[in-house]
Structures are given as structure tokens and as C-alpha cells.
Design a protein around this motif. Sequence first.
Motif: not given
Length: 298
Positions: A159-186
Motif C-alpha cells: 500500500h505504501m508503494k502504491w500510495a506514493r506519499i509525498a513526505a519525508e520517510p522519517l515523518a511517515i514512520a513517526a506518524w505511523q508509530l503514533l497511529v499504532g500507539a494510539l490503537v494499542a492504548l485504545t
Amino acid sequence: MLVLLGIVWGLNWPAVKVSLSGISPWTLRAIGLGAAACTLFLLAIVQRRTLRISLVRDRWHVFFAGLLNIALFNILLTFAQLGAATSRVAIITYSMPLWATLLARIVLGERLNVMRWIGLALGAAGLIILIYPLIGNGLPHGILLALAAALTWAVGTVHMKWARIAAEPLAIAAWQLLVGALVALTGLLAFEGMPHLAHLSSKVLFALTYHIFFGMTLGYVLWFEIIARLPAGAAALGTLLVPVVGVSSAVLLLGEHPSVADVMGFTIVFCAAICVLLPAGAYSVTKWRTLICSRPAE
């Protein structure tokens, strides 16, 4: 750094197993993913890297990838370790490159060369060798969860390869980790309430400390330093040290005794992963970097 990362992430497998003997899966993931997310956000601030994802479309893609690559992957993997031997879970999880290669052929139309067809055939053979001896007594649910985790990781990567997100890799990874942390906290608050960590044994406390500060925090810092210094293909192949250390440490530290089928299956799946990860002419550095930056923990 690549060797150190292989050791750090490899030892994280038995650390998670030991931690789960004293705390719940939801607590483990909420704490670990939260620490990793905070680390990457702090790293971006210190390095003055942008965390902005401008397009609304890209924000939704990052959110969806975070659910797959981080949240579902880590949660499924944690419950898998409760229902199967750590060494088997590690082996099956690293069948991910095979599924990603097959999905990329179907979804992205990427061509498969001879080496990748060989890798797919070897991967299928290795999984059959691993799973077939277990069918007679009923396939452990941990094996099914490990397969689901590998598939989730593969779908998120494609999905990441298909989406071609226009952002820095570090930013993409950081926000993904935040999503994962919030799901786990929920999940933690919904199913268990606030965690109680006051009466942990020294063994569990040591393993949990390792998981938070080394397996997650140091691991991600090393990873982004590595992909900034090495070619993406070399970094990808270097991560194959992780299951080797993971399986070996499970034997030495947890006292697991892999069967002959386990050893054969591991060897074949490992060779299959090498076959599909070897750079080919059809794969550019940009595509490989996208694949690398979607790598989840453990």
C-alpha cells in the motif's frame, strides 16, 4: 550499525516473550509503540526535519498504513507469541517479503524475474515444512496469527508503494508509530483499564526495559541512521540478521528446542527471503527506500 541493529531487534523477540509472562499484550504494545513514536518525533525535532504531511490524501494513506504496518502487525505478533514458540513465530513472520512480492505482482503489476519465482517457490515449500507437522494435533492459533501478521505487514508495504506519499520517510514512520500507539492504548483502556506495573518480577522488568529502550527506541534510531548511510537494498538484506538472532536467542535464552522441520523450514524461508530481496533492475532505489521505511517493529 547494521550488525548492532540485527542483534538489538533479534534479542527483542525473547524480550517480548519474557515480558508477556508478567504484563498483558495491550500494555506491552502501548508502552513500546508509545516510546518509539516519541523517540522519532524527538529525533525529527532535534534534526530540524519536517513532520508535515501536506495533502489530505496522504494523511489518510499514512493512517491506513499505520493501522496495517504498526498497529495490526505488532498486536497480532504479540498474541502470536502467546500461542506458539517464539522461534516459529519469528520464522513465519519473516515470510513477509514473499507475500509482498506476490502482492506487488498482482496490485502493482511488478514483473517477477527468475530469482523471485524461485524465492516464492522456496517460501511456499518452507512454510509447508513448518506447518504440516503441526496440523495433526490442530494448528496452534499462534501460527495463524503469525501468518496474519506477515500478511498485514506485506499489505501495508505494498500500500505504501502504491500510495506514493509525498513526505519525508522519517515523518511517515513517526506518524505511523503514533497511529499504532494510539490503537494499542485504545485497546488497553477498552479491554483492561490502566496497567499495574508495581509488582513485576526483576526478570520481567529487565525484559520490558530492554524492549522499550533497546528493541523499540534504539532500534528505530539505528534504522533511520542506517537507511541514511547505506543503499536501501543493502539495508534490506541486512535485516535478515534479525530472524537469525531471534531464533538463536529463543533457543539459548528461552530454552526452546526447534525440531528438524523447524530448522529446515527456517533455512528454506531464509533463502527464499534473500531471493526476493536481492535488488533487480526493475527496482529503483526510490522504490526500495519506500519498502524500507514501512518496516515495523519486532
